[in-house]
Design a protein around this motif. Structure first.
Motif, PDB file in Angstrom:
ATOM      1  N   TYR A  25       8.374  14.836  22.588  1.00  0.00           N
ATOM      2  CA  TYR A  25       8.059  13.893  23.352  1.00  0.00           C
ATOM      3  C   TYR A  25       8.878  12.536  23.182  1.00  0.00           C
ATOM      4  O   TYR A  25       8.390  11.859  23.888  1.00  0.00           O
ATOM      5  CB  TYR A  25       6.413  13.677  23.095  1.00  0.00           C
ATOM      6  CG  TYR A  25       5.605  14.900  23.038  1.00  0.00           C
ATOM      7  CD1 TYR A  25       5.304  15.237  24.490  1.00  0.00           C
ATOM      8  CD2 TYR A  25       5.402  15.521  21.904  1.00  0.00           C
ATOM      9  CE1 TYR A  25       4.451  16.453  24.424  1.00  0.00           C
ATOM     10  CE2 TYR A  25       4.424  16.597  21.909  1.00  0.00           C
ATOM     11  CZ  TYR A  25       4.131  17.382  23.333  1.00  0.00           C
ATOM     12  OH  TYR A  25       3.503  18.377  23.341  1.00  0.00           O
ATOM     13  N   ILE A  40       1.813   6.876  32.862  1.00  0.00           N
ATOM     14  CA  ILE A  40       0.594   7.882  32.884  1.00  0.00           C
ATOM     15  C   ILE A  40       1.308   9.092  32.004  1.00  0.00           C
ATOM     16  O   ILE A  40       0.376   9.673  31.291  1.00  0.00           O
ATOM     17  CB  ILE A  40       0.353   8.247  34.313  1.00  0.00           C
ATOM     18  CG1 ILE A  40      -0.592   7.222  35.061  1.00  0.00           C
ATOM     19  CG2 ILE A  40      -0.316   9.770  34.577  1.00  0.00           C
ATOM     20  CD1 ILE A  40      -0.660   7.621  36.538  1.00  0.00           C
ATOM     21  N   GLU A  41       2.481   9.413  32.251  1.00  0.00           N
ATOM     22  CA  GLU A  41       2.985  10.499  31.597  1.00  0.00           C
ATOM     23  C   GLU A  41       2.999  10.231  29.833  1.00  0.00           C
ATOM     24  O   GLU A  41       2.679  11.019  29.220  1.00  0.00           O
ATOM     25  CB  GLU A  41       4.453  10.718  31.872  1.00  0.00           C
ATOM     26  CG  GLU A  41       5.197  11.902  31.299  1.00  0.00           C
ATOM     27  CD  GLU A  41       6.425  12.053  31.820  1.00  0.00           C
ATOM     28  OE1 GLU A  41       7.176  13.260  31.573  1.00  0.00           O
ATOM     29  OE2 GLU A  41       7.180  11.276  32.676  1.00  0.00           O
ATOM     30  N   LYS A  42       3.447   8.705  29.515  1.00  0.00           N
ATOM     31  CA  LYS A  42       3.144   8.632  28.103  1.00  0.00           C
ATOM     32  C   LYS A  42       1.747   8.582  27.507  1.00  0.00           C
ATOM     33  O   LYS A  42       1.627   9.355  26.544  1.00  0.00           O
ATOM     34  CB  LYS A  42       3.701   7.089  27.983  1.00  0.00           C
ATOM     35  CG  LYS A  42       5.232   7.035  28.165  1.00  0.00           C
ATOM     36  CD  LYS A  42       5.534   5.403  27.755  1.00  0.00           C
ATOM     37  CE  LYS A  42       6.885   5.136  27.713  1.00  0.00           C
ATOM     38  NZ  LYS A  42       7.252   3.953  27.416  1.00  0.00           N
ATOM     39  N   ASN A  43       0.819   8.234  28.340  1.00  0.00           N
ATOM     40  CA  ASN A  43      -0.743   8.386  27.927  1.00  0.00           C
ATOM     41  C   ASN A  43      -1.001   9.885  27.968  1.00  0.00           C
ATOM     42  O   ASN A  43      -1.481  10.251  26.823  1.00  0.00           O
ATOM     43  CB  ASN A  43      -1.498   7.768  29.000  1.00  0.00           C
ATOM     44  CG  ASN A  43      -1.624   6.305  28.871  1.00  0.00           C
ATOM     45  OD1 ASN A  43      -1.124   5.626  27.841  1.00  0.00           O
ATOM     46  ND2 ASN A  43      -1.754   5.580  29.913  1.00  0.00           N
ATOM     47  N   LYS A  44      -0.340  10.856  28.837  1.00  0.00           N
ATOM     48  CA  LYS A  44      -0.765  12.199  28.619  1.00  0.00           C
ATOM     49  C   LYS A  44      -0.066  12.886  27.291  1.00  0.00           C
ATOM     50  O   LYS A  44      -0.548  13.451  26.585  1.00  0.00           O
ATOM     51  CB  LYS A  44      -0.357  12.976  29.838  1.00  0.00           C
ATOM     52  CG  LYS A  44      -1.047  12.811  31.052  1.00  0.00           C
ATOM     53  CD  LYS A  44      -0.266  13.507  32.234  1.00  0.00           C
ATOM     54  CE  LYS A  44      -1.435  13.175  33.484  1.00  0.00           C
ATOM     55  NZ  LYS A  44      -0.751  13.801  34.570  1.00  0.00           N
ATOM     56  N   CYS A  45       1.013  12.234  26.984  1.00  0.00           N
ATOM     57  CA  CYS A  45       1.834  12.741  25.645  1.00  0.00           C
ATOM     58  C   CYS A  45       1.073  12.375  24.648  1.00  0.00           C
ATOM     59  O   CYS A  45       1.088  13.143  23.752  1.00  0.00           O
ATOM     60  CB  CYS A  45       3.234  12.138  25.677  1.00  0.00           C
ATOM     61  SG  CYS A  45       4.463  12.898  26.712  1.00  0.00           S
ATOM     62  N   ASP A  47      -2.160  11.921  24.268  1.00  0.00           N
ATOM     63  CA  ASP A  47      -3.467  12.629  24.173  1.00  0.00           C
ATOM     64  C   ASP A  47      -2.925  13.943  23.631  1.00  0.00           C
ATOM     65  O   ASP A  47      -3.803  14.592  22.733  1.00  0.00           O
ATOM     66  CB  ASP A  47      -3.977  12.897  25.527  1.00  0.00           C
ATOM     67  CG  ASP A  47      -4.598  11.560  26.007  1.00  0.00           C
ATOM     68  OD1 ASP A  47      -4.842  10.565  25.121  1.00  0.00           O
ATOM     69  OD2 ASP A  47      -4.854  11.586  27.278  1.00  0.00           O
ATOM     70  N   THR A  48      -1.858  14.758  23.945  1.00  0.00           N
ATOM     71  CA  THR A  48      -1.356  15.993  23.706  1.00  0.00           C
ATOM     72  C   THR A  48      -1.121  15.749  22.090  1.00  0.00           C
ATOM     73  O   THR A  48      -1.390  16.795  21.259  1.00  0.00           O
ATOM     74  CB  THR A  48      -0.106  16.418  24.531  1.00  0.00           C
ATOM     75  OG1 THR A  48      -0.617  16.476  25.826  1.00  0.00           O
ATOM     76  CG2 THR A  48       0.332  17.603  24.168  1.00  0.00           C
TER      77      THR A  48
END
Length: 153
Positions: A25, A40-45, A47-48
């Motif tokens: 990531y 948004i992509e960073k926030n998803k990362c 969370d993952t």
């Protein structure tokens, strides 16, 4: 008033495991743009990453995405400080980087490159200032060494 419970400190092994989980990531997390899609992509990362970290097992305390993000920020800052300190004392005594810093530098190579470039520009600026001071000292030495002739009117 009821406050939030403070999380326990991260152990060295927890930090090293966290860095291993980060590897896929890093490219997304180190994207330095403020586009909405990137955020948004960073926030998803995050969370993952938090899910993966909490699923690693063991008797570790549960960590939130925010807590892991703060750990990442602190680890990077500490690594930068360690690299700067090593660069300053390198010629006097070779320093030894912590294991977490070594892993982060391997993971984010631009971190050490940026610091080395900054350190080189700082040393160039210092050497230019030293040369200027030496020139001024030489000039003042010449002025003080030259004989003063009396004015005849």
């Amino acid at each position: 008033m009821v406050g939030k419970a403070r999380s326990s400190n991260f152990t060295l092994q927890e930090k090293l495991d966290f860095i291993e989980i980060l590897k896929p990531y890093v490219k997304v997390l180190e994207e330095h743009t403020n586009r909405h899609s990137v955020i948004i992509e960073k926030n998803k990362c995050w969370d993952t990453i938090a899910k993966k970290y909490n699923n690693t097992g063991g008797s570790r305390p549960h960590r939130t995405a925010i807590g892991l993000r703060m750990l990442y920020k602190r680890l990077k800052e500490y690594a930068k400080q360690e690299l700067i300190q090593q660069a300053r004392t390198q010629h006097e005594q070779p320093g030894r980087l912590s294991e977490a810093t070594r892993k982060l530098v391997r993971l984010i190579p631009q971190m050490s490159q940026t610091l080395l470039q900054k350190d080189n520009s700082d040393s160039r600026r210092v050497s230019a200032e030293e040369e200027e001071e030496e020139a001024e000292e030489e000039e003042s030495a010449l002025v003080s060494a030259s004989p003063v002739l009396p004015l005849v009117c």
